[in-house]
Structure formats: structure tokens, C-alpha cells
Write an enzyme that holds these catalytic residues in place. Structure first.
Site, PDB file in Angstrom:
ATOM      1  CB  CYS A 376      82.562 -83.276  61.047  1.00 10.21           C
ATOM      2  SG  CYS A 376      83.311 -81.705  61.522  1.00 10.21           S
ATOM      3  CG  HIS A 544      89.858 -81.019  61.736  1.00  8.45           C
ATOM      4  ND1 HIS A 544      89.488 -81.372  60.451  1.00  8.45           N
ATOM      5  CD2 HIS A 544      88.798 -81.340  62.517  1.00  8.45           C
ATOM      6  CE1 HIS A 544      88.262 -81.854  60.454  1.00  8.45           C
ATOM      7  NE2 HIS A 544      87.821 -81.853  61.704  1.00  8.45           N
TER       8      HIS A 544
END
Length: 621
Positions: A376, A544
Site C-alpha cells: 500500500c 493512517h
């Protein structure tokens, strides 16, 4: 049919786009040094026909051969196109697009047939002579067959264009160009059709209107200005100025496609704008001396002949003005989808145009795969959970398989399969060009992951069993609450749902309050969400920060916000929003524990509604 057109268009543009610098160089040499150029120079102008006749076709054919047959295909394509060039009086750009991939395919099939049958010690001899012999044969075929045929096709297309121009019908091609652009066929149309025809015309007259048909930034500019001034959606209105800069000065036309998809009726505006611009250019006899790529105002104007620069710019203004006038009332009156939904639709369509849809993913040599990497943007939350869940799922059938996670820009060189979200595929390919790509929508519950599991565990290749060596899968070592990554103060239950931006903000502010991060990390969380969603599936989101924000993390910590009614993350709702800030791998233990919870549906459902903070802490630590 649409998928085939998109894939075919992507393949055509894939041969041209890596070589676009050569087209620009040719355009500059033409614009500067021909007799009507900015600084006429007969000697330097003599470079331009050699680039057009030889360099550009060779580069395209070599790239086409490489796309099919690797480096040997690249050499085959370069040899083969020389036959086409010698066998026709026309510029062989289209011939290169045909014979390059064909030559690459032939050498690829030869290599496959020889695999395992090559006599020891004769490898170099066979490899070199096979390319030489087959290259010669393809050059001969190019001379007698492909070159003449492509010359005829180009002549027919050119005659068709001249007929449309003579009948004043050329502006009507905008009816097909603008919808095709929104389907991401813009590069295929521009470089696969218009550039070859325009190059032929420019060779004869020094310029061509064909270069102006697709690349004009005016139609898209008008749409973006209309959204900026009249959109009722705040996010759309605020995003339009940035999109205008990227589109108009950066030449990235794809930036305005989501704005059209929000309200399909808006497509009428760029069509009308382009029709008026093409009509104006036809009447005034305008044209560019070379291909404008990217389609920015800077590139568009730099390819304009000096005497016509004002008219060229005026055509852009006309296109933008008409597009704005037509789009404005449509945007004012119609209800539109959110920009976020339109962007997601655009990303999906672009993925289809690139052949990246998860449903078409097929793993080659599944039994030989040794390392799967979930990647990611930051390599911290989404990919960590996805890797842990998939590792636990596959370890019984494939104890030899290593499953790890990392950031998309740091995929290791020994990666066999990279699992990434669609919008990150281009970055993943740059980071790990050797890896097979599996594209997904989310890391926890995606059909592509089910397909990958089946292929890795039931492939034709035999599964490697434990031979006595330590081949245990990599599983995070559980150290119960060693650093108190999650505490009772970091859990908020029964929260009132709002927008996902509000949920991310709340999680970030709590992490800041608990001393996990600096205040700037919260902004990085919002930026991360704009890049690609952190919704994981199964009612869970893990927002995040970006990779660049890791320096603002003071200590590892995770917070949890529970929304029984769910917070919308695109088309899905998240009941559990975990905010994550991690130093190194200190947070992976808890993510592994979350994955264990996901395996028990009753525990997961209770966690979405319970009022017991201590029970949640017990489940997760």
C-alpha cells in the site's frame, strides 16, 4: 466490445508513449528550422525527414516487439520495420504498430518451442541466428506485404480526412473524440490514428490540423471552469482550480474525466467546444507542425507555426468558451454525484483500459511463486492486515510461501506477486517490474484474493513441501501488550456517524492527544485517504498517514472509534475505524490480532456494537 477497444487502445498507445520525446524533438526541429520556422536553417532542417522516415518507425516497432517478446522482440521489431520502410513511399508509423508486435510474437513463440530443447553449448548460436533469420524473413514480409498494405490503409484514411475537410465535415469528428476520451481511448486515438495521418500531411505541407483534434486543452478547460463557478458540491468546487492547473498547464486531460462522469450530460459541452474549435481551425487553415503531447497549452502552442500562433491560441479560447457556456446551465440545474464517487468510477474505467481489473488477473507458474508482497502507499496499515490475513489463510497449503507487506515504492526485488490497489499499480510496476500484479479493491474481502488463493494452492505446478528446513511462514511474534500499543483511553464507542473525513480527523486528533503523533500527522491521514481508500472491507477502515509522514510519529499507537450505524467510505460503511501510527513493525502484532478477530464473525459483529471497552481490549491484546 468496450473492454477490447480499451485494451487495444492501451496497446497502441503503449508503443507510442515511451517514445513521445522523439516526436517532440522532431516537432521542435520542424518548428524551428524549416523555411517557415522560427530560425530557418537548411542544414538542420534536413534532420527532420530522417527522424520521420527512420527513427520514429524504428522506435515504435522496437517498443511493440519488446512489449510482446522482450529484448529479443525489440530487435526483431527494429529489423522487421526496415522492410516496411523500404517497401512503401509512405511514412510507416502505422506499419510499425503492426509489424513490431507481430515480430515480437514470432520470436516469443520460437523461444517457447525451444525451451528445454536447446542443445548445451549452442544457446548463444541459436539465440543470435534465430533473431537474424526470423528478422530477415519479417523484413521481407514487411517489404512485400505489410508495408504496401499499410500504405494503402494510410492513403484511404488520408483521403477520408481530405474528403471530410473538403465537405466541411471534419468538425463532426468531435462527436466521437470527446466520449472516447472519457473512456480513456484518448492516447489510442491521438497516437494510433491522428498522428500517423497528421505526420503524412505535415511532411507535405509542413503542418496538419490532425494534431489539433484531440490535444486541444480548451474543451476540458471550459468544463472545469463551469464546475469551479457553479457547482453546488463544495468538494467539487474546491477541487476544480487545482484540476484546471493540472489540465491546462500540465496537459493531463484525464483530470477532467471524473467531472464529466458526475453528470454525463456535461459531455455535450466539450463536444460543442471542440466542434467550434475544429471549424475555426479549418476555416483559418491552422495546423501544428508536430504532435502535441502532453496536451497542455505549452506543448500545444510550441507546435504551432509562428505566423499562426495567435490563431492557434484563439481556437483554444473558442473551445473553452463554448464548452463553458454549454456546461454552465447543465451544472446549475442538474443534481450531480459526488466527485469522490466519480473519481472511483474513473479509476475503475482507467484500470479496465490498462487491463488491470482484478477479474482478469491470472498468475503464471503458481507453483513456482515463493514470495507474495502486499503493498500500500505507506506499507503500514492496509497492506499489513491484508498480508497477515492472507498468510494465515494460505500457510497450511503452502508452507513454502512467504507473504509480507511493504510500501508500494519499496517492493523487494525477489517479489514474485505484488498485491496492490488499482490506483497504485503504476507505482508498483516501477518499483517491481519483475513481479506479477494482482489488483484489488480492498485488502480483506476481494474476489481477486480468492482467485489468488485458489491459483496458489491448486495450480498445475506441484506445491513444494517442507523438506526438513525451516520454511515456516512469517508470522508476527505475539508479545502481549509489550508497548501498550492500544489502551482503554484510545477506544471510543457508540460514536455518531458523520463523514469519513470527520472520522479520520477524530482518530488523528485522539492519537495526537495520546502523544502518538504530531498534529501534522492528522493532515497526512486525510491526504492518504485522498490517494486511495483505507477501507479494508468487512466494516473496517484503518486510516493512517502517508509514507512521508512517518517522521511525525512519536511512538507506536492505535486508536479505535466504533460507529454502530457506520461511517460511509465510498459505497461501503465502516463500523470500526482504527487510527494507526507505527514506528517500524511495532504495530504489526495488533494488526495480526485484528485479523484473528476477523476470522470469528460473532466476535467481529459484537465488536461493532458492544459497550464494553475491557472486552474489546481483551480481544485485541
Amino acid at each position: 466490445m468496450k473492454n477490447f477497444a480499451q485494451k487495444f487502445g492501451k496497446f497502441l498507445s503503449g508503443m507510442v508513449m515511451p517514445n513521445i520525446g522523439a516526436f517532440i524533438a522532431w516537432g521542435f526541429i520542424t518548428a524551428l528550422f524549416i523555411p517557415d520556422g522560427w530560425i530557418p536553417n537548411e542544414g538542420l532542417a534536413s534532420i527532420h525527414p530522417h527522424i520521420l522516415t527512420y527513427l520514429l518507425p524504428i522506435l515504435i516497432a522496437a517498443q511493440g516487439g519488446r512489449m510482446i517478446g522482450g529484448d529479443r522482440g525489440r530487435v526483431m521489431g527494429a529489423i522487421a520495420i526496415m522492410g516496411c520502410i523500404a517497401g512503401s513511399d509512405n511514412t510507416m508509423l502505422m506499419g510499425a504498430m503492426a509489424i513490431g508486435p507481430l515480430a515480437g510474437w514470432i520470436i516469443k513463440k520460437f523461444d517457447q518451442a525451444m525451451e528445454g530443447h536447446m542443445p548445451a553449448g549452442f544457446e548463444m548460436l541459436i539465440n543470435n541466428f534465430s533473431v537474424g533469420i526470423f528478422g530477415m524473413i519479417m523484413a521481407i514480409i514487411g517489404y512485400y506485404v505489410i508495408g504496401p498494405i499499410m500504405g494503402i490503409i494510410l492513403s484511404v484514411l488520408t483521403a477520408g480526412v481530405e474528403f471530410l475537410m473538403s465537405m466541411s465535415l471534419l468538425p463532426l469528428v468531435a462527436v466521437f473524440i470527446e466520449p472516447a476520451k472519457v473512456l480513456f481511448l484518448n492516447n489510442a486515438i491521438n497516437h494510433g490514428i491522428f498522428t500517423p495521418i497528421g505526420t503524412t500531411q505535415a511532411l507535405e505541407t509542413g503542418k496538419s490540423i490532425m494534431y489539433m483534434l484531440e490535444a486541444n486543452p480548451g474543451p476540458g478547460l471550459g468544463v472545469l471552469i463551469a464546475y469551479w463557478l457553479f457547482s453546488k458540491d463544495k468538494m467539487t468546487k474546491d477541487s476544480a482550480p487545482g484540476a484546471i492547473i493540472i489540465h491546462f498547464f500540465g496537459g493531463i486531460h484525464e483530470i477532467y474525466f471524473p467531472y464529466v462522469l458526475m453528470n454525463p450530460m456535461v459531455i455535450v459541452a466539450p463536444i460543442a467546444g471542440n466542434i467550434c474549435a475544429i471549424l475555426f481551425y479549418s476555416i483559418t487553415g491552422c495546423g501544428l507542425v508536430g504532435a502535441s503531447s502532453p496536451g497542455s497549452i505549452i506543448a500545444f502552442m510550441s507546435m504551432s507555426p509562428r505566423p499562426q500562433m495567435f490563431l492557434t491560441f484563439l481556437g483554444v479560447v473558442i473551445a473553452a468558451g463554448v464548452s463553458f457556456v454549454v456546461a454552465s446551465p447543465i451544472i446549475k440545474m442538474a443534481g450531480v454525484k459526488s466527485l469522490e464517487d466519480a473519481q472511483a468510477q474513473t479509476a475503475s474505467m482507467k484500470a479496465e483500459s490498462k487491463g488491470l481489473t482484478a477479474s482478469t488477473t491470472a498468475v503464471k507458474d503458481a507453483g513456482k511463486v515463493k514470495k507474495v508482497v502486499f503493498a500500500c502507499d505507506a506499507g503500514m496499515g492496509s497492506s499489513a492486515m491484508g498480508a497477515t490475513k492472507f498468510r494465515n489463510r494460505v500457510k497450511a497449503a503452502r508452507p513454502d510461501l512467504t507473504v509480507i507487506n511493504t510500501s508500494v515504492d519499496n517492493i523487494p526485488a525477489d517479489c514474485d506477486i505484488a498485491v496492490v490497489q488499482t490506483t497504485l499499480v503504476d507505482r508498483a510496476k516501477k518499483s517491481a517490474p519483475q513481479a506479477q500484479m494482482v489488483t484489488i479493491g480492498n485488502f480483506l474481502a476481494d474476489p481477486a484474493l480468492d482467485a489468488l488463493y485458489i491459483q496458489l494452492t491448486t495450480g498445475d505446478e506441484a506445491v513444494v513441501k517442507d523438506s526438513g528446513e525451516n520454511t515456516d511462514p512469517i508470522v508476527p511474534t505475539e508479545v502481549p501488550n509489550k508497548k501498550k500499543v492500544m489502551t482503554a483511553e484510545g477506544i471510543r464507542l457508540n460514536q455518531t456517524p458523520g463523514t469519513k473525513e470527520e472520522a479520520i480527523q477524530a482518530a488523528g486528533e485522539l492519537m495526537c492527544e495520546l502523544g502518538y503523533v504530531d498534529a501534522t500527522y492528522v493532515d497526512a491521514m486525510q491526504e492518504r485517504e485522498k490517494l486511495v481508500t483505507t477501507y479494508m472491507g468487512m466494516g473496517i477502515a484503518i486510516p493512517h498517514g502517508t509514507t512521508q509522514a512517518k517522521g511525525t510519529v512519536k511512538k507506536t499507537g492505535i486508536v479505535l472509534f466504533q460507529y454502530p450505524d457506520g461511517v460511509p467510505f465510498g459505497d461501503e460503511k465502516a463500523n470500526l475505524v482504527f487510527g494507526i501510527a507505527g514506528i517500524g513493525d511495532e504495530h504489526l502484532d495488533l494488526l495480526a490480532k485484528i485479523c484473528e478477530v476477523l476470522e470469528d464473525e460473532e466476535v467481529l459483529e459484537k465488536m461493532k456494537t458492544t459497550n464494553d471497552v475491557d472486552w474489546i481490549l481483551k480481544q485485541l491484546t
